[in-house]
Write a protein that holds these residues in place. Sequence first.
Motif, PDB file in Angstrom:
ATOM      1  N   LYS A 123       2.164  -2.225   1.990  1.00 14.01           N
ATOM      2  CA  LYS A 123       0.742  -2.293   1.711  1.00 14.01           C
ATOM      3  C   LYS A 123       0.072  -1.160   2.464  1.00 14.01           C
ATOM      4  O   LYS A 123       0.424  -0.862   3.605  1.00 14.01           O
ATOM      5  CB  LYS A 123       0.160  -3.640   2.152  1.00 14.01           C
ATOM      6  N   GLY A 124      -0.891  -0.499   1.826  1.00 15.19           N
ATOM      7  CA  GLY A 124      -1.632   0.553   2.494  1.00 15.19           C
ATOM      8  C   GLY A 124      -1.049   1.939   2.252  1.00 15.19           C
ATOM      9  O   GLY A 124      -0.274   2.161   1.323  1.00 15.19           O
ATOM     10  N   SER A 197      -1.855  -0.903   7.462  1.00 14.69           N
ATOM     11  CA  SER A 197      -0.744  -0.880   6.513  1.00 14.69           C
ATOM     12  C   SER A 197       0.455  -1.623   7.072  1.00 14.69           C
ATOM     13  O   SER A 197       0.473  -2.069   8.225  1.00 14.69           O
ATOM     14  CB  SER A 197      -0.349   0.574   6.192  1.00 14.69           C
ATOM     15  N   ASP A 272      -3.253  -1.168  -2.233  1.00 19.09           N
ATOM     16  CA  ASP A 272      -3.325  -2.563  -1.821  1.00 19.09           C
ATOM     17  C   ASP A 272      -2.497  -3.482  -2.710  1.00 19.09           C
ATOM     18  O   ASP A 272      -2.445  -4.696  -2.473  1.00 19.09           O
ATOM     19  CB  ASP A 272      -4.777  -3.042  -1.777  1.00 19.09           C
TER      20      ASP A 272
END
Length: 378
Positions: A123-124, A197, A272
């Motif tokens: 994520k990120g 993240s 995301d």
Amino acid sequence: QPAAGQPPSPPHPPPPCDDAARPAGDEGPAAGCWALAGAAEAREDLGLAGQPDTFSPQDLSQVCAHQTLPTVAASVEIQDGETVYEKIMKNQTHRYFFRSYNVTTMNQPDQYRKLIINLEPCKGVVYLFVRKTRQCYPNPYSCITKLGTDLERRTKPCAWTHFMSETDRSRDGTPTFFEVPLSSTKYYLSVYATENSAYTLTVLADIGAFPRPGNNGRIYARQLRELQVQLSWDPASFNPRGISDVKQYWVYSSMLLDNDDRTNMAVFMRPDKIMNTVCGLLNNTDREYIRIPAADCEGGVCNATIDGVITDKRYVFNVVVESYRGYRMAYAGLIMRTDWEVIRQAASDKTLAVIGAVSGSVLGMVVIIYFLMLKVYG
């Protein structure tokens, strides 16, 4: 000379080297003192640039000042074949150190003597920076400045860096996969985040154990019937062969929301909601839909059937290959909108039967009247 029968006398010690023992007018060291003086000088000048050697590690606090910043984590050694999972905050840097003295690996032919460094965002947005041979660690702050402000700048190259991710935002949210020549025994890695993240990092020198998705990770899909989709993909391969083999494939399926759009064609889907990394798929799906053993692939094609898809909805499908050594790699992924033509009956069977009977009667009356008119007026 010693007298006959007497043992030889011990040699005289060298003359003292202090000034008080020197004869008047003698400015140099006494005879025999040159060797001692030279040894003393050698002991004092063993370090770099004429500095006394204290036998302590070199102080890099001045040359590598960025390594002491509060946003830079302490260095951690990552082992060959290890995969680490970490969370990282915005504008922070994680440092990793890798070294390999495996003689067997070093003696491999050039085409196989390589190092895989695989950074996958869960994520990120995270970037990978690599330097080989010796410190300093790569410095992301030298090429990404004033993050998150109107004065933010991103330039190239970055200091102390040999290999790096694309940092111009065009590939934010995508994995970074390096396969570099194993020409050094030491590698210094920096992982930098532009937002909060999570990521996984794998370093592997035995490249033949890492699976490589077939046909560049392309997946094909076709709708078999109203609620059923079939996925097809090419089997994964290994280079060099014979080190490991495919154990199984993990198939993932997830329905997209109406506002789930891709950032750009290079990102799948967006930072995301990442759907083309192993940990990204784990984060954004409840679980895998099905596991397909490698033995079920026939004729150079692997297939999986997905049931229960809803008509006129968008779905994301992807496949993860796993080797017997436990390494996994995701395919490129696929977005598909299900569109199956359905013909629905507008009324019940009884109503349609009545309508058919009435229509048949009317048609019969029309025919009879036509023939009567022909007879009368014919």
